[in-house]
Design a protein around this motif. Structure first.
Motif, PDB file in Angstrom:
ATOM      1  N   UNK A  57      -9.491  14.005 -16.063  1.00  0.00           N
ATOM      2  CA  UNK A  57     -10.059  12.996 -15.176  1.00  0.00           C
ATOM      3  C   UNK A  57      -9.158  11.769 -15.163  1.00  0.00           C
ATOM      4  N   UNK A  58      -9.028  11.164 -13.996  1.00  0.00           N
ATOM      5  CA  UNK A  58      -8.311   9.909 -13.899  1.00  0.00           C
ATOM      6  C   UNK A  58      -9.106   8.804 -14.605  1.00  0.00           C
ATOM      7  N   UNK A  59      -8.423   7.700 -14.860  1.00  0.00           N
ATOM      8  CA  UNK A  59      -9.073   6.529 -15.442  1.00  0.00           C
ATOM      9  C   UNK A  59      -9.505   5.609 -14.306  1.00  0.00           C
ATOM     10  N   UNK A  60     -10.806   5.363 -14.206  1.00  0.00           N
ATOM     11  CA  UNK A  60     -11.345   4.630 -13.062  1.00  0.00           C
ATOM     12  C   UNK A  60     -10.708   3.249 -12.915  1.00  0.00           C
ATOM     13  N   UNK A  61     -10.527   2.545 -14.029  1.00  0.00           N
ATOM     14  CA  UNK A  61      -9.950   1.207 -13.952  1.00  0.00           C
ATOM     15  C   UNK A  61      -8.544   1.234 -13.362  1.00  0.00           C
ATOM     16  N   UNK A  62      -7.791   2.298 -13.675  1.00  0.00           N
ATOM     17  CA  UNK A  62      -6.429   2.424 -13.145  1.00  0.00           C
ATOM     18  C   UNK A  62      -6.482   2.699 -11.643  1.00  0.00           C
ATOM     19  N   UNK A  63      -7.363   3.615 -11.216  1.00  0.00           N
ATOM     20  CA  UNK A  63      -7.501   3.886  -9.785  1.00  0.00           C
ATOM     21  C   UNK A  63      -7.907   2.623  -9.029  1.00  0.00           C
ATOM     22  N   UNK A  64      -8.855   1.872  -9.584  1.00  0.00           N
ATOM     23  CA  UNK A  64      -9.308   0.641  -8.926  1.00  0.00           C
ATOM     24  C   UNK A  64      -8.167  -0.356  -8.800  1.00  0.00           C
ATOM     25  N   UNK A  65      -7.377  -0.484  -9.853  1.00  0.00           N
ATOM     26  CA  UNK A  65      -6.259  -1.434  -9.849  1.00  0.00           C
ATOM     27  C   UNK A  65      -5.200  -1.034  -8.818  1.00  0.00           C
ATOM     28  N   UNK A  66      -4.892   0.242  -8.765  1.00  0.00           N
ATOM     29  CA  UNK A  66      -3.894   0.722  -7.804  1.00  0.00           C
ATOM     30  C   UNK A  66      -4.402   0.575  -6.370  1.00  0.00           C
ATOM     31  N   UNK A  67      -5.702   0.777  -6.186  1.00  0.00           N
ATOM     32  CA  UNK A  67      -6.304   0.608  -4.857  1.00  0.00           C
ATOM     33  C   UNK A  67      -6.224  -0.860  -4.423  1.00  0.00           C
ATOM     34  N   UNK A  68      -6.503  -1.769  -5.345  1.00  0.00           N
ATOM     35  CA  UNK A  68      -6.454  -3.196  -5.035  1.00  0.00           C
ATOM     36  C   UNK A  68      -5.041  -3.631  -4.635  1.00  0.00           C
ATOM     37  N   UNK A  69      -4.041  -2.999  -5.271  1.00  0.00           N
ATOM     38  CA  UNK A  69      -2.647  -3.338  -4.968  1.00  0.00           C
ATOM     39  C   UNK A  69      -2.150  -2.664  -3.691  1.00  0.00           C
ATOM     40  N   UNK A  70      -2.972  -1.794  -3.102  1.00  0.00           N
ATOM     41  CA  UNK A  70      -2.567  -1.102  -1.890  1.00  0.00           C
ATOM     42  C   UNK A  70      -1.595   0.045  -2.136  1.00  0.00           C
ATOM     43  N   UNK A  71      -1.512   0.521  -3.377  1.00  0.00           N
ATOM     44  CA  UNK A  71      -0.566   1.589  -3.715  1.00  0.00           C
ATOM     45  C   UNK A  71      -1.163   2.983  -3.513  1.00  0.00           C
ATOM     46  N   UNK A  72      -2.479   3.059  -3.475  1.00  0.00           N
ATOM     47  CA  UNK A  72      -3.165   4.297  -3.095  1.00  0.00           C
ATOM     48  C   UNK A  72      -4.261   3.935  -2.110  1.00  0.00           C
ATOM     49  N   UNK A  73      -4.676   4.916  -1.324  1.00  0.00           N
ATOM     50  CA  UNK A  73      -5.740   4.681  -0.350  1.00  0.00           C
ATOM     51  C   UNK A  73      -6.697   5.864  -0.405  1.00  0.00           C
ATOM     52  N   UNK A  74      -7.734   5.742  -1.212  1.00  0.00           N
ATOM     53  CA  UNK A  74      -8.684   6.832  -1.393  1.00  0.00           C
ATOM     54  C   UNK A  74     -10.105   6.285  -1.269  1.00  0.00           C
ATOM     55  N   UNK A  75     -11.052   7.183  -0.979  1.00  0.00           N
ATOM     56  CA  UNK A  75     -12.450   6.804  -0.912  1.00  0.00           C
ATOM     57  C   UNK A  75     -13.259   7.724  -1.821  1.00  0.00           C
ATOM     58  N   UNK A  76     -14.556   7.526  -1.838  1.00  0.00           N
ATOM     59  CA  UNK A  76     -15.419   8.315  -2.717  1.00  0.00           C
ATOM     60  C   UNK A  76     -15.357   9.808  -2.383  1.00  0.00           C
ATOM     61  N   UNK A  77     -15.229  10.118  -1.089  1.00  0.00           N
ATOM     62  CA  UNK A  77     -15.154  11.530  -0.688  1.00  0.00           C
ATOM     63  C   UNK A  77     -13.896  12.181  -1.262  1.00  0.00           C
ATOM     64  N   UNK A  78     -12.767  11.476  -1.219  1.00  0.00           N
ATOM     65  CA  UNK A  78     -11.517  11.997  -1.773  1.00  0.00           C
ATOM     66  C   UNK A  78     -11.653  12.194  -3.279  1.00  0.00           C
TER      67      UNK A  78
END
Length: 606
Positions: free
Chosen positions: A576-597
């Motif tokens: 499993x990914x680390x949620x805090x890391x995904x959130x941080x990368x999303x905030x920086x615009x480095x990934x673009x994912x949603x709950x469905x993904x």
């Protein structure tokens, strides 16, 4: 391909990320998300850092090199089927009769001189910088930690070069390498692999084993490292065949192992056969963690590199990943090598959500009763095919093997439990489902015949069937039926497991007029609407000898196993990914994912 980065800019739509990102979790998470997107691209991380160690690295990290089919074909310089045709011609080569035939064969024979690696007598570009033993520091390399529960950082795209004790055979393998400290690496060569066999030779002789690890260079090197070559054949022969030019090799500085001149980083050392250390855990390509286990240790003697090296890495976990495209090339190219032991094999496909060795689909020309079973046993007895756990065979009238929906209909209309073979054999080192490591159940399904006569006697709606089953067992949480238009609909139920599911299957006696094929999964972390990931889960989680029941209907227990199942090994967790890391990368615009993904690919628990 002298400059891989420039080549990827020109040919692979290379994504460049200049944002400083951590080698622990951040960089791997970006690559993991990217490769699951519809238009996956290779990525160059120009500013890798290690926040915990306070390191800013001098070399960039290159990931997702095999990002899609189109790019993989470009790396080969031709379609893998074209490579396969060349191999097929070689395998069928016969002595020419007459002068004209001999002259016609000359071009083919002349081109074969390019297959064999060429040993150079001078140093390569990979040895422009030489770091002596006293200055060796693996922390200079941007080695990644992919998953939160990993035992440490791992080199994930290392080309591991070894040789037999007598020096007659050289091997190239792709094995993960755990960094223990500044000068030592764990050598995760699995027990069935050539490097492990070489290690056995050195261990019996009481001698240290030389090992050289290369990173980078032509991406084809790493593909060759995972190719299932016959025992004793050096994998770089494949490089010469595909490229139609010799792999140019230079001698390691501290041992007699030869490696490609143009790789970026070289780590040389020796393995003491008397020293073993716990390696792992590691979130592996199965989508599960492989557990702690003792493996040999490499003491690093020297590190060499180009003046401006690039660190190649990959990320493994739940599918789809770039091994999907590497595996596609392997599958196509090695078809001709399978046909001599199974002449009536037309084609085969190893879906990435079957983690390759867990599921194979094969199309054959059926000539007699039992023909499919004969080829099943042939598969289970040869090379890396022997690790295949589940094999489904169809006849030449079946749809193309990659037409998944049409093929599923074809199979389910022919599924007959009288033609289901359950046996036992060798399983992969990474397999976690068998009760005993290395040995487990095998499933063979013969769907080569005519359609079965009868379907489900009374097909109920999902809601009604769920209600009836819940009257039998309160542990059943959800239900979904797939392929209800076929003779064998698939009924998938999810459970809050408290007991062996054999008990539940026994309680469902009498439901055979509503069910022909039942699949049971845990309610946790399984989405009954996601067939792709359900296949991944089930083929990972079952041992055919224990978990497939043929009466009163075909039932498959795809739940996690524990002591209630008589399972005494440790059951590993999902990657499993680390949620805090995904959130941080999303905030920086480095990934673009949603709950469905996130749910679709099982990035986080649910």
């Amino acid at each position: 391909m002298q400059d891989v980065v420039q080549w990827l800019k020109d040919n692979g739509n290379l994504k460049i990320i200049d944002e400083p990102l951590d080698v622990e979790l951040e960089i791997p998470h970006v690559a993991y998300v990217e490769v699951k997107t519809d238009n996956s691209r290779p990525i160059l991380f120009t500013n890798p850092v290690n926040k915990a160690k306070g390191i800013t690295y001098e070399m960039p990290v290159l990931m997702n090199i095999f990002a899609n089919k189109d790019l993989t074909e470009k790396i080969f310089g031709k379609h893998p089927d074209t490579v396969a045709e060349g191999i097929d011609e070689l395998l069928k080569l016969k002595p020419p009769k007459g002068l004209k035939a001999k002259l016609a064969m000359l071009p083919k024979l002349f081109s074969l001189k390019n297959v064999f690696p060429k040993r150079l007598k001078f140093k390569g570009e990979c040895q422009e910088i030489i770091i002596p033993k006293e200055e060796v520091d693996l922390d200079r390399l941007p080695i990644l930690k992919t998953w939160e529960e990993d035992g440490g950082p791992f080199i994930t795209m290392g080309q591991v070069y070894t040789k037999s004790l007598d020096g007659e055979m050289q091997n190239l393998g792709m094995y993960r390498l755990q960094q223990y400290d500044k000068k030592r690496l764990g050598m995760h060569w699995q027990i069935h692999k050539d490097a492990s066999h070489f290690f056995d030779q050195y261990q019996k002789a009481g001698k240290k084993m030389p090992v050289t690890v290369a990173i980078g260079g032509d991406p084809l090197y790493i593909w060759c490292g995972q190719a299932p070559m016959p025992h004793g054949m050096f994998e770089l022969l494949l490089y010469g065949f595909v490229r139609n030019k010799n792999a140019q090799l230079v001698k390691s500085i501290t041992n007699d192992i030869y490696i490609p001149r143009d790789v970026d980083v070289v780590i040389e050392g020796f393995v003491d056969p008397e020293v073993m250390e716990i390696e792992g855990p590691f979130g592996d390509h199965t989508g599960y963690y492989t557990l702690k286990e003792p493996f040999p240790v490499m003491d690093v003697e020297t590190i060499t590199m180009k003046k401006h090296p690039v660190f190649q890495a990959t990320v493994v976990g739940k599918p789809p990943l770039e091994d999907k495209y590497m595996g596609w090339a392997t599958e196509r190219i090695f078809l001709p090598m399978l046909k001599p032991m199974a002449p009536d094999l037309i084609d085969y496909n190893m879906p990435e959500n079957g983690v390759f060795h867990n599921l194979i689909l094969a199309k054959i020309k059926t000539l007699y009763k039992g023909h499919a079973q004969q080829i099943m046993h042939a598969f289970w007895g040869v090379g890396q095919m022997s690790f295949v756990k589940h094999a489904i065979f169809v006849g030449e009238d079946a749809p193309e093997l990659e037409e998944s929906k049409a093929l599923a209909v074809h199979i389910l209309n022919r599924l007959d439990k009288c033609k289901v073979l359950i046996t036992q054999g060798i399983v992969d080192h990474l397999d976690h489902s068998s009760s005993e490591q290395f040995v487990g159940g095998k499933l063979g399904v013969d769907a080569t015949g005519d359609e079965v006569e009868n379907g489900v006697e009374t097909l109920l709606s999902d809601e009604v069937l769920l209600e009836k089953i819940q009257e039998i067992s309160s542990s059943v949480v959800g239900l979904k039926q797939y392929m209800t238009e076929t003779k064998t609909p698939i009924c998938v139920i999810s459970v809050d497991k408290q007991e062996s599911q054999l008990e539940l299957i026994h309680k469902l006696k009498g439901f055979e007029k509503h069910i022909k094929l039942l699949v049971i999964v845990d309610h946790a972390n399984n989405d009954l609407d996601d067939a792709y990931m359900l296949i991944w889960r089930v083929v990972n989680n079952i041992d055919a000898g224990r978990d497939i029941i043929l009466k009163p209907f075909i039932a498959i227990d795809g739940t996690n196993k524990s002591e209630v199942d008589g399972y005494e090994r440790e059951w590993p967790g999902d990657t499993f990914c680390t949620k805090e890391v995904l959130d941080r990368l999303q905030e920086k615009g480095l990934i673009d994912i949603d709950e469905a993904f996130i749910k679709k690919f099982g990035l986080l628990p649910f």
